[in-house]
Design a protein around this motif. Structure first.
Motif, mmCIF file in Angstrom:
data_model
loop_
_atom_site.group_PDB
_atom_site.id
_atom_site.type_symbol
_atom_site.label_atom_id
_atom_site.label_comp_id
_atom_site.label_asym_id
_atom_site.label_seq_id
_atom_site.Cartn_x
_atom_site.Cartn_y
_atom_site.Cartn_z
ATOM 1 N N ALA A 173 5.811 -3.848 35.228
ATOM 2 C CA ALA A 173 5.905 -2.965 34.071
ATOM 3 C C ALA A 173 6.546 -1.627 34.441
ATOM 4 C CB ALA A 173 4.519 -2.735 33.466
ATOM 5 N N SER A 174 6.176 -1.093 35.599
ATOM 6 C CA SER A 174 6.750 0.184 36.030
ATOM 7 C C SER A 174 8.226 0.032 36.383
ATOM 8 C CB SER A 174 5.975 0.725 37.235
ATOM 9 O OG SER A 174 4.625 0.947 36.908
ATOM 10 N N GLY A 175 8.571 -1.077 37.014
ATOM 11 C CA GLY A 175 9.972 -1.308 37.349
ATOM 12 C C GLY A 175 10.843 -1.436 36.119
ATOM 13 N N ALA A 176 10.270 -1.944 35.023
ATOM 14 C CA ALA A 176 11.027 -2.120 33.780
ATOM 15 C C ALA A 176 11.389 -0.789 33.128
ATOM 16 C CB ALA A 176 10.224 -2.977 32.807
ATOM 17 N N LEU A 177 10.802 0.311 33.586
ATOM 18 C CA LEU A 177 11.158 1.630 33.047
ATOM 19 C C LEU A 177 12.558 2.052 33.475
ATOM 20 C CD1 LEU A 177 7.778 3.527 33.643
ATOM 21 C CD2 LEU A 177 8.640 2.563 31.487
ATOM 22 N N GLY A 178 13.111 1.383 34.489
ATOM 23 C CA GLY A 178 14.475 1.681 34.922
ATOM 24 C C GLY A 178 14.606 2.890 35.826
ATOM 25 N N GLU A 179 13.498 3.343 36.392
ATOM 26 C CA GLU A 179 13.535 4.531 37.252
ATOM 27 C C GLU A 179 13.973 4.195 38.679
ATOM 28 O OE1 GLU A 179 12.848 7.775 36.523
ATOM 29 O OE2 GLU A 179 12.606 7.329 34.382
ATOM 30 N N LYS A 200 0.478 0.716 46.918
ATOM 31 C CA LYS A 200 0.778 1.943 47.656
ATOM 32 C C LYS A 200 2.264 2.291 47.575
ATOM 33 C CE LYS A 200 -3.160 1.423 50.755
ATOM 34 N NZ LYS A 200 -3.645 1.140 52.127
ATOM 35 N N GLY A 201 3.117 1.274 47.601
ATOM 36 C CA GLY A 201 4.543 1.518 47.418
ATOM 37 C C GLY A 201 4.842 2.019 46.013
ATOM 38 N N LEU A 202 4.185 1.438 45.018
ATOM 39 C CA LEU A 202 4.361 1.871 43.629
ATOM 40 C C LEU A 202 3.920 3.312 43.453
ATOM 41 C CD1 LEU A 202 5.016 1.321 40.657
ATOM 42 C CD2 LEU A 202 2.723 0.331 40.415
ATOM 43 N N GLU A 203 2.810 3.695 44.058
ATOM 44 C CA GLU A 203 2.345 5.079 43.969
ATOM 45 C C GLU A 203 3.394 6.042 44.516
ATOM 46 O OE1 GLU A 203 -1.308 4.982 46.114
ATOM 47 O OE2 GLU A 203 -2.482 4.250 44.410
ATOM 48 N N LYS A 204 4.034 5.682 45.629
ATOM 49 C CA LYS A 204 5.071 6.534 46.213
ATOM 50 C C LYS A 204 6.243 6.710 45.249
ATOM 51 C CE LYS A 204 6.127 6.480 50.521
ATOM 52 N NZ LYS A 204 6.527 6.167 51.900
ATOM 53 N N LEU A 205 6.646 5.623 44.600
ATOM 54 C CA LEU A 205 7.758 5.686 43.656
ATOM 55 C C LEU A 205 7.406 6.530 42.440
ATOM 56 C CD1 LEU A 205 8.823 1.935 43.816
ATOM 57 C CD2 LEU A 205 10.239 3.859 44.549
ATOM 58 N N VAL A 233 5.267 8.983 42.163
ATOM 59 C CA VAL A 233 5.228 10.400 42.527
ATOM 60 C C VAL A 233 6.636 10.935 42.774
ATOM 61 C CG1 VAL A 233 4.449 12.050 44.267
ATOM 62 C CG2 VAL A 233 2.875 10.293 43.427
ATOM 63 N N ALA A 234 7.445 10.168 43.501
ATOM 64 C CA ALA A 234 8.810 10.607 43.816
ATOM 65 C C ALA A 234 9.643 10.816 42.561
ATOM 66 C CB ALA A 234 9.477 9.587 44.736
ATOM 67 N N ARG A 235 9.420 10.021 41.524
ATOM 68 C CA ARG A 235 10.191 10.127 40.285
ATOM 69 C C ARG A 235 9.566 11.089 39.284
ATOM 70 N NH1 ARG A 235 15.103 9.267 40.439
ATOM 71 N NH2 ARG A 235 15.123 8.824 38.209
ATOM 72 N N GLY A 236 8.470 11.717 39.656
ATOM 73 C CA GLY A 236 7.850 12.695 38.778
ATOM 74 C C GLY A 236 7.130 12.087 37.588
ATOM 75 N N LEU A 279 -3.310 14.701 34.156
ATOM 76 C CA LEU A 279 -3.517 16.150 34.180
ATOM 77 C C LEU A 279 -2.361 16.912 33.560
ATOM 78 C CD1 LEU A 279 -4.880 16.478 37.836
ATOM 79 C CD2 LEU A 279 -6.190 16.200 35.720
ATOM 80 N N HIS A 280 -1.241 16.223 33.339
ATOM 81 C CA HIS A 280 -0.049 16.876 32.817
ATOM 82 C C HIS A 280 0.583 15.993 31.748
ATOM 83 C CE1 HIS A 280 -0.369 19.545 36.324
ATOM 84 N NE2 HIS A 280 -0.460 18.448 37.068
ATOM 85 N N ALA A 281 1.375 16.597 30.899
ATOM 86 C CA ALA A 281 2.101 15.833 29.890
ATOM 87 C C ALA A 281 3.073 14.888 30.595
ATOM 88 C CB ALA A 281 2.857 16.767 28.957
ATOM 89 N N PRO A 282 3.166 13.637 30.174
ATOM 90 C CA PRO A 282 4.051 12.675 30.865
ATOM 91 C C PRO A 282 5.519 13.006 30.663
ATOM 92 C CG PRO A 282 3.156 11.708 28.863
ATOM 93 C CD PRO A 282 2.445 13.027 29.048
ATOM 94 N N ARG A 283 6.317 12.697 31.671
ATOM 95 C CA ARG A 283 7.759 12.860 31.562
ATOM 96 C C ARG A 283 8.324 11.720 30.724
ATOM 97 N NH1 ARG A 283 12.177 10.933 34.004
ATOM 98 N NH2 ARG A 283 11.212 9.953 35.831
ATOM 99 N N PRO A 284 9.266 12.003 29.829
ATOM 100 C CA PRO A 284 9.864 10.934 29.012
ATOM 101 C C PRO A 284 10.558 9.883 29.886
ATOM 102 C CG PRO A 284 10.402 13.091 28.111
ATOM 103 C CD PRO A 284 9.788 13.334 29.467
ATOM 104 N N THR A 285 10.446 8.641 29.487
ATOM 105 C CA THR A 285 11.091 7.534 30.185
ATOM 106 C C THR A 285 11.691 6.587 29.157
ATOM 107 O OG1 THR A 285 9.128 6.116 30.189
ATOM 108 C CG2 THR A 285 9.370 7.654 32.032
ATOM 109 N N SER A 286 12.307 5.534 29.662
ATOM 110 C CA SER A 286 12.738 4.457 28.774
ATOM 111 C C SER A 286 11.496 3.825 28.142
ATOM 112 C CB SER A 286 13.518 3.398 29.555
ATOM 113 O OG SER A 286 14.649 3.967 30.173
ATOM 114 N N PRO A 287 11.643 3.166 26.997
ATOM 115 C CA PRO A 287 10.486 2.521 26.367
ATOM 116 C C PRO A 287 9.845 1.515 27.313
ATOM 117 C CG PRO A 287 12.355 2.567 24.866
ATOM 118 C CD PRO A 287 12.870 3.024 26.197
#
Length: 221
Positions: A39-45, A74-79, A81-84, A97-105
């Protein structure tokens, strides 16, 4: 990179424990780990090679002490964080804790099966003729990159023969670092076991690996 993930040919880790063929997951959380990764990979980040590289950059002690899907998480967590997409503080707090950054649907549940069935083609049209042909003797380069590579340590600096020419495909060593597809010809290269393991190699055994063109040089004679 020469990390803990590159275990081919290494000793001291004990025998491989075989498992039932149909046993895919050991616990329900592993299913969730796979689903979150997809699901996270499908965001295109990031792409699949970036995802692999994130896992292999875990500290060796952490990597070797983790199960298969623990490494994925653990690899997913690194990605993330790295992508904000999340912060380290949010990871520690297990809370937003913060408003989410906009991403692809996000990938909708109804789209999962057709998306997985479609896959992500990584073949590309050739821009130049293949350098090597079936039956040709080649030698893999002996190099130790600090970044991602798909050439395992045990097969570096070894002489083999081209078994098949697959076509032109995305080059993971570049794609993992955001350098674009950098597509190259991909070959199936066959090595005698004695070439890889020396006199302890089984004389009846051959080992084949997929190798991109820049991993190879001619080895005539």
């Amino acid at each position: 990179m020469n990390g803990a993930q590159d275990l081919g040919g290494m000793m001291g880790f004990g025998p491989v424990a075989s498992e039932p063929e149909g046993e895919v997951f050991h616990a329900d959380w592993e299913k969730r780990a796979l689903a979150l990764t997809i699901a996270s990979g499908a965001l295109g980040e990031w792409n699949i090679d970036m995802s692999r590289h994130a896992r292999e950059t875990l500290h060796p002690t952490d990597y070797l002490a983790s199960s298969y899907y623990e490494v994925w998480i653990k690899g997913l967590e690194k990605l993330l964080v790295a992508r904000g997409l999340v912060t380290s503080e949010e990871m520690a707090a297990s809370s937003v804790l913060h408003a989410p950054r906009p991403t692809s649907p996000p990938l909708a549940a109804a789209e999962v099966a057709p998306t997985l069935a479609k896959g992500t083609p990584c073949d590309r049209p050739p821009q130049a003729p293949a350098r090597f042909k079936v039956g040709e003797a080649v030698r893999t380069l002996n190099f130790n990159p600090s970044g991602h590579t798909r050439l395992p340590r045990y097969a570096r600096g070894k002489r083999g023969r081209i078994e098949r020419v697959h076509g032109v495909f995305v080059f993971p060593d570049a794609n993992a670092h955001g350098l674009g597809p950098s597509a190259q010809w991909l070959y199936l290269v066959c090595f005698p076991a004695s070439e890889l393991w020396g006199r302890e190699g089984d004389p009846a055994l051959d080992v084949s690996i997929d190798a991109w063109e820049s991993y190879l040089e001619g080895a005539a004679g």
